[in-house]
Design a protein around this motif. Structure first.
Motif, PDB file in Angstrom:
ATOM      1  N   TYR A  59      48.025  39.894  41.542  1.00 29.79           N
ATOM      2  CA  TYR A  59      48.480  39.184  40.257  1.00 29.79           C
ATOM      3  C   TYR A  59      49.535  38.591  40.187  1.00 29.79           C
ATOM      4  CZ  TYR A  59      45.760  43.214  38.687  1.00 29.79           C
ATOM      5  OH  TYR A  59      44.331  44.126  37.354  1.00 29.79           O
ATOM      6  N   SER A  60      49.917  38.021  41.677  1.00 32.25           N
ATOM      7  CA  SER A  60      50.909  36.609  42.245  1.00 32.25           C
ATOM      8  C   SER A  60      49.705  35.775  42.632  1.00 32.25           C
ATOM      9  CB  SER A  60      52.156  37.103  43.033  1.00 32.25           C
ATOM     10  OG  SER A  60      51.725  38.514  43.916  1.00 32.25           O
ATOM     11  N   CYS A  61      49.040  35.665  41.968  1.00 33.39           N
ATOM     12  CA  CYS A  61      48.116  34.499  43.087  1.00 33.39           C
ATOM     13  C   CYS A  61      48.806  32.915  42.689  1.00 33.39           C
ATOM     14  CB  CYS A  61      46.320  35.012  42.890  1.00 33.39           C
ATOM     15  SG  CYS A  61      45.855  34.747  41.063  1.00 33.39           S
ATOM     16  N   ASN A  62      48.864  33.371  41.844  1.00 32.31           N
ATOM     17  CA  ASN A  62      49.535  31.665  40.929  1.00 32.31           C
ATOM     18  C   ASN A  62      50.912  31.814  40.248  1.00 32.31           C
ATOM     19  OD1 ASN A  62      49.554  33.873  38.910  1.00 32.31           O
ATOM     20  ND2 ASN A  62      48.893  31.942  37.226  1.00 32.31           N
ATOM     21  N   ALA A  63      51.693  32.813  40.718  1.00 32.35           N
ATOM     22  CA  ALA A  63      52.762  31.932  40.994  1.00 32.35           C
ATOM     23  C   ALA A  63      53.374  31.597  41.726  1.00 32.35           C
ATOM     24  CB  ALA A  63      54.064  33.688  41.360  1.00 32.35           C
ATOM     25  N   TYR A  64      54.847  30.009  40.535  1.00 34.71           N
ATOM     26  CA  TYR A  64      55.215  29.410  40.196  1.00 34.71           C
ATOM     27  C   TYR A  64      54.448  28.251  41.492  1.00 34.71           C
ATOM     28  CZ  TYR A  64      58.764  32.949  41.567  1.00 34.71           C
ATOM     29  OH  TYR A  64      59.246  34.285  41.453  1.00 34.71           O
ATOM     30  N   GLN A  65      52.836  28.372  40.498  1.00 34.95           N
ATOM     31  CA  GLN A  65      51.735  27.586  40.989  1.00 34.95           C
ATOM     32  C   GLN A  65      51.538  26.918  39.955  1.00 34.95           C
ATOM     33  OE1 GLN A  65      49.455  27.527  43.935  1.00 34.95           O
ATOM     34  NE2 GLN A  65      50.328  29.785  44.486  1.00 34.95           N
ATOM     35  N   SER A  66      52.345  25.927  39.029  1.00 38.74           N
ATOM     36  CA  SER A  66      52.068  26.140  37.128  1.00 38.74           C
ATOM     37  C   SER A  66      50.599  25.441  37.140  1.00 38.74           C
ATOM     38  CB  SER A  66      53.228  25.580  36.657  1.00 38.74           C
ATOM     39  OG  SER A  66      53.700  23.600  36.932  1.00 38.74           O
ATOM     40  N   GLU A  67      50.273  24.121  38.551  1.00 40.97           N
ATOM     41  CA  GLU A  67      49.197  24.076  37.970  1.00 40.97           C
ATOM     42  C   GLU A  67      48.257  24.363  37.643  1.00 40.97           C
ATOM     43  OE1 GLU A  67      49.424  20.302  41.005  1.00 40.97           O
ATOM     44  OE2 GLU A  67      51.265  19.602  39.595  1.00 40.97           O
ATOM     45  N   GLN A  68      47.953  25.963  38.642  1.00 42.81           N
ATOM     46  CA  GLN A  68      47.344  26.854  39.102  1.00 42.81           C
ATOM     47  C   GLN A  68      47.207  27.765  37.191  1.00 42.81           C
ATOM     48  OE1 GLN A  68      47.138  28.369  41.966  1.00 42.81           O
ATOM     49  NE2 GLN A  68      45.357  29.706  41.525  1.00 42.81           N
ATOM     50  N   SER A  69      46.255  27.937  36.891  1.00 38.95           N
ATOM     51  CA  SER A  69      45.245  28.979  35.901  1.00 38.95           C
ATOM     52  C   SER A  69      45.660  30.645  36.408  1.00 38.95           C
ATOM     53  CB  SER A  69      44.470  28.642  35.831  1.00 38.95           C
ATOM     54  OG  SER A  69      43.009  29.006  36.001  1.00 38.95           O
ATOM     55  N   ALA A  70      45.960  31.046  35.408  1.00 36.69           N
ATOM     56  CA  ALA A  70      46.017  32.479  36.387  1.00 36.69           C
ATOM     57  C   ALA A  70      44.688  33.437  36.105  1.00 36.69           C
ATOM     58  CB  ALA A  70      46.729  33.739  34.543  1.00 36.69           C
ATOM     59  N   GLY A  71      43.252  32.296  36.456  1.00 33.50           N
ATOM     60  CA  GLY A  71      42.188  32.638  36.538  1.00 33.50           C
ATOM     61  C   GLY A  71      41.799  33.329  37.647  1.00 33.50           C
ATOM     62  N   CYS A  72      42.447  33.312  38.636  1.00 32.22           N
ATOM     63  CA  CYS A  72      42.422  33.964  40.087  1.00 32.22           C
ATOM     64  C   CYS A  72      43.096  35.715  39.648  1.00 32.22           C
ATOM     65  CB  CYS A  72      43.459  32.863  40.876  1.00 32.22           C
ATOM     66  SG  CYS A  72      45.200  33.548  40.716  1.00 32.22           S
ATOM     67  N   THR A  73      43.900  36.036  39.095  1.00 28.41           N
ATOM     68  CA  THR A  73      44.277  37.148  38.493  1.00 28.41           C
ATOM     69  C   THR A  73      43.492  37.997  38.040  1.00 28.41           C
ATOM     70  OG1 THR A  73      44.837  36.759  36.136  1.00 28.41           O
ATOM     71  CG2 THR A  73      46.728  35.705  37.962  1.00 28.41           C
ATOM     72  N   ASN A  74      42.395  37.353  38.132  1.00 28.45           N
ATOM     73  CA  ASN A  74      40.715  38.196  37.301  1.00 28.45           C
ATOM     74  C   ASN A  74      40.282  39.511  38.076  1.00 28.45           C
ATOM     75  OD1 ASN A  74      40.987  37.202  35.018  1.00 28.45           O
ATOM     76  ND2 ASN A  74      39.214  35.606  35.373  1.00 28.45           N
ATOM     77  N   GLN A  75      40.629  38.947  39.784  1.00 30.25           N
ATOM     78  CA  GLN A  75      40.454  39.213  41.045  1.00 30.25           C
ATOM     79  C   GLN A  75      41.268  40.435  41.128  1.00 30.25           C
ATOM     80  OE1 GLN A  75      37.288  38.958  41.623  1.00 30.25           O
ATOM     81  NE2 GLN A  75      37.206  37.377  39.843  1.00 30.25           N
ATOM     82  N   GLY A  76      42.853  40.471  40.567  1.00 25.31           N
ATOM     83  CA  GLY A  76      43.584  41.649  40.329  1.00 25.31           C
ATOM     84  C   GLY A  76      42.843  42.929  40.812  1.00 25.31           C
ATOM     85  N   GLY A  77      43.977  43.735  41.214  1.00 25.76           N
ATOM     86  CA  GLY A  77      43.144  45.084  41.159  1.00 25.76           C
ATOM     87  C   GLY A  77      44.301  46.292  41.484  1.00 25.76           C
ATOM     88  N   ALA A  78      44.331  47.027  42.493  1.00 22.71           N
ATOM     89  CA  ALA A  78      44.968  47.672  43.224  1.00 22.71           C
ATOM     90  C   ALA A  78      45.031  48.141  43.729  1.00 22.71           C
ATOM     91  CB  ALA A  78      45.304  49.119  41.594  1.00 22.71           C
ATOM     92  N   VAL A  79      46.070  49.103  44.690  1.00 28.23           N
ATOM     93  CA  VAL A  79      45.958  49.913  46.021  1.00 28.23           C
ATOM     94  C   VAL A  79      45.266  51.542  46.157  1.00 28.23           C
ATOM     95  CG1 VAL A  79      47.210  50.598  48.178  1.00 28.23           C
ATOM     96  CG2 VAL A  79      47.665  48.748  46.688  1.00 28.23           C
ATOM     97  N   PRO A  80      44.479  51.526  46.165  1.00 30.54           N
ATOM     98  CA  PRO A  80      43.693  53.554  46.090  1.00 30.54           C
ATOM     99  C   PRO A  80      44.786  54.049  47.431  1.00 30.54           C
ATOM    100  CG  PRO A  80      42.651  51.725  48.123  1.00 30.54           C
ATOM    101  CD  PRO A  80      43.784  50.517  47.384  1.00 30.54           C
ATOM    102  N   GLU A  81      45.235  54.180  47.414  1.00 33.74           N
ATOM    103  CA  GLU A  81      46.304  54.870  48.186  1.00 33.74           C
ATOM    104  C   GLU A  81      47.572  55.102  47.504  1.00 33.74           C
ATOM    105  OE1 GLU A  81      46.482  51.515  51.203  1.00 33.74           O
ATOM    106  OE2 GLU A  81      44.536  52.664  50.320  1.00 33.74           O
ATOM    107  N   PRO A  82      48.408  56.027  47.562  1.00 37.01           N
ATOM    108  CA  PRO A  82      50.039  56.585  47.184  1.00 37.01           C
ATOM    109  C   PRO A  82      50.892  55.533  48.540  1.00 37.01           C
ATOM    110  CG  PRO A  82      49.145  58.466  48.715  1.00 37.01           C
ATOM    111  CD  PRO A  82      47.807  57.198  48.280  1.00 37.01           C
ATOM    112  N   ARG A  83      51.180  55.106  47.819  1.00 34.89           N
ATOM    113  CA  ARG A  83      52.414  53.807  48.241  1.00 34.89           C
ATOM    114  C   ARG A  83      54.162  54.369  48.028  1.00 34.89           C
ATOM    115  NH1 ARG A  83      50.260  48.878  50.450  1.00 34.89           N
ATOM    116  NH2 ARG A  83      48.087  49.904  51.354  1.00 34.89           N
ATOM    117  N   ARG A  84      54.261  54.116  49.204  1.00 36.90           N
ATOM    118  CA  ARG A  84      56.075  53.469  48.916  1.00 36.90           C
ATOM    119  C   ARG A  84      56.688  52.813  49.264  1.00 36.90           C
ATOM    120  NH1 ARG A  84      60.290  57.915  48.540  1.00 36.90           N
ATOM    121  NH2 ARG A  84      61.907  57.312  49.315  1.00 36.90           N
TER     122      ARG A  84
END
Length: 519
Positions: free
Chosen positions: A108-133
């Motif tokens: 979800y941070s694929c366009n962070a601090y890149q203001s000329e880039q839209s948030a379209g890349c976040t459409n590919q965002g997801g979640a880590v399948p396993e538990p994490r610490r």
């Protein structure tokens, strides 16, 4: 100091009178418009793009999983790309959080601090399948305003729904505080100056911060509410039930929101004492003794709880009581940036409004002060002027004496809980009734609220453009957006337009009611 004279513009009136009910409806309509605006901000801002929103998400997730605070980091835990002083600070504020399977966001941070880039890349965002610490840099923050978002997260099965629910819960808290403040302002028989000042006090940055998952949002809303309650009490040397509720709820919430909340409470109380004066303070204590004791006791309890939390969990940063000239030069150099950030720079602090919007908001504040100055009671006028200069100087001292020692940047939203109180000093202040002409003043206050509504809409739309097509994309992006909120852009644009129109309508409604009442 002597007490301020009574203001006939703030006479007591039966709470059940038709005029009082009409003013209350105008205040609730204004509060409702801000609530809908918050929903538009929640939906129109890509997930995890708010300032440090990923860290606040993990903080709330830890509470959702039953841990009020996580485990401390190992002494050798490193934060890449940070200086040794910054790392030492982050190790104090960070905690380790156990994140369930499928709840840790990624992509979800694929366009962070890149203001000329839209948030379209976040459409590919997801979640880590396993538990994490993992570690969150806000893990030691006070828990008060993470509790409701954590509760709202319970039915969620992924980071997208979890954050959206948490945002809405956080926005609900802010909307309730704003509604309380506006209802307190409606206790006045002539609320138009106060409502217009409120519209100028709540900047686009304030609304954007309230719509992200962060305790900064409730902190700003609480600062506004606390200031409204205190200034109403000072103007009238007493207040109705809603005014006292604003004092108590705003003060307690501000104390518990963040570490700096205690400082804002103390400074706003200082403003209250200066405005009221020694004689007025004694009169208030005698005439409202029971309410003063209740409010003081609850506020003191909240302040003690905040200090106890910071003593056991908070970060310690050295304070420089006498900063050198280099520190002050840096503070004055950065001051214009802080002013802009308080008006509105969104998402990763890389999404700006059009250049004209920032001085335009300054013009609104200056116009309010210039119009109200000759109409304020003499004692209030000069005290408010001195206090306003002091409020403007606070960011300079905060940076030079404290924030600079952590080697981090002072952000404009950090001081909004205090600086938002500046327009209210002049809008809520005790007036000289012979200098105020409601028939003529009505147009001014409506225009002031209309200007605030226009810039609020511009701020939201600028943020939407950055999300949809980037800051270099077309201004009309509704048919070519690479990222869209739920339901698409059209419904939210329409909602924002309705909210922008509602602000001057609510102020005008309150003015018309007063005109008809006097005639």
């Amino acid at each position: 100091m002597s007490a301020l004279p009574d203001s006939p513009l703030f006479p007591s009136e039966g709470l059940g009178s038709p005029a009082a009910r009409r003013r209350a409806r105008a205040a609730w309509l204004m509060a409702g418009s801000y609530g809908l605006w918050l929903v538009a901000w929640v939906m129109g801002t890509p997930l995890f793009s708010g300032a440090d929103e990923w860290a606040h998400y993990l903080r709330a997730m830890g509470i959702r999983e039953g841990r009020l605070v996580g485990d401390r980091l190992p002494e050798d835990y490193a934060f890449p790309d940070f200086t040794p002083v910054q790392q030492a600070f982050l190790r104090q504020t960070s905690r380790l959080i156990d994140i369930p399977a499928g709840m840790l966001p990624q992509g979800y941070s694929c366009n962070a601090y890149q203001s000329e880039q839209s948030a379209g890349c976040t459409n590919q965002g997801g979640a880590v399948p396993e538990p994490r610490r993992g570690a969150t840099v806000t893990g030691a923050y006070p828990p008060a305003f993470y509790l409701l978002p954590a509760l709202a997260m319970l039915p969620a099965h992924g980071p997208t729904s979890a954050l959206l629910l948490a945002r809405l819960a956080n926005a609900l808290t802010c909307a309730l505080l704003l509604g309380l403040a506006l209802r307190a302002l409606a206790e006045s028989r002539w609320p138009a100056p106060s409502l217009a000042a409120f519209a100028v006090a709540l900047t686009p940055m304030g609304l954007a911060t309230m719509a992200a998952l962060s305790p900064s949002g409730p902190e700003i809303a609480a600062g506004l509410t606390f200031a409204v309650g205190l200034y109403r009490l000072a103007a009238r040397r007493g207040g109705g039930a809603w005014t006292w509720a604003a004092c108590i709820a705003g003060g307690v919430a501000l104390s518990l929101a963040r570490a700096l909340g205690v400082a804002w409470v103390v400074l706003l109380l200082g403003c209250f004492v200066v405005l009221l004066g020694r004689v007025g303070l004694l009169q208030l204590a005698r005439s409202e003794r029971r309410r003063v004791l209740w409010a003081g006791g609850l506020l003191l309890g909240a302040l003690i709880l905040s200090r106890l939390w910071e003593a056991s969990q908070g970060a310690r940063v050295p304070v420089t009581l006498l900063p050198g000239m280099k520190a002050w030069r840096e503070a004055f150099k950065y001051y214009p940036d802080w002013l802009r950030e308080q008006v509105g720079i969104f998402q990763y602090l890389d999404s700006e409004m059009p250049a004209w919007a920032y001085p335009a908001w300054g013009v609104l504040v200056a116009a309010l002060v210039a119009w109200r100055w000759p109409r304020l009671a003499r004692a209030w006028r000069w005290r408010a002027g001195v206090l306003a200069l002091g409020i403007l100087a606070v960011p300079l001292g905060l940076y030079a004496m404290l924030v600079r020692n952590s080697e981090f940047w002072l952000q404009g939203r950090y001081v909004l809980p205090l600086t938002c109180a500046l327009p209210l000093l002049f809008g809520v202040g005790a007036s000289q009734p012979e200098r105020e002409e409601p028939a003529r003043a009505q147009g001014f206050y409506v225009a002031l609220a209309a200007g605030a509504g226009v810039i609020q809409a511009v701020g939201w739309y600028s943020n939407a453009r950055r999300s949809a097509v980037g800051i270099r994309g077309p201004w009309f992006f509704l048919t070519s957006a690479e990222w869209q909120p739920p339901l698409g852009w059209w419904p939210w644009c329409a909602l924002v337009l309705v909210c922008a129109v509602a602000l001057p309508l609510c102020v005008g409604l309150s003015s018309l009611e007063e005109r008809s009442h006097r005639s």
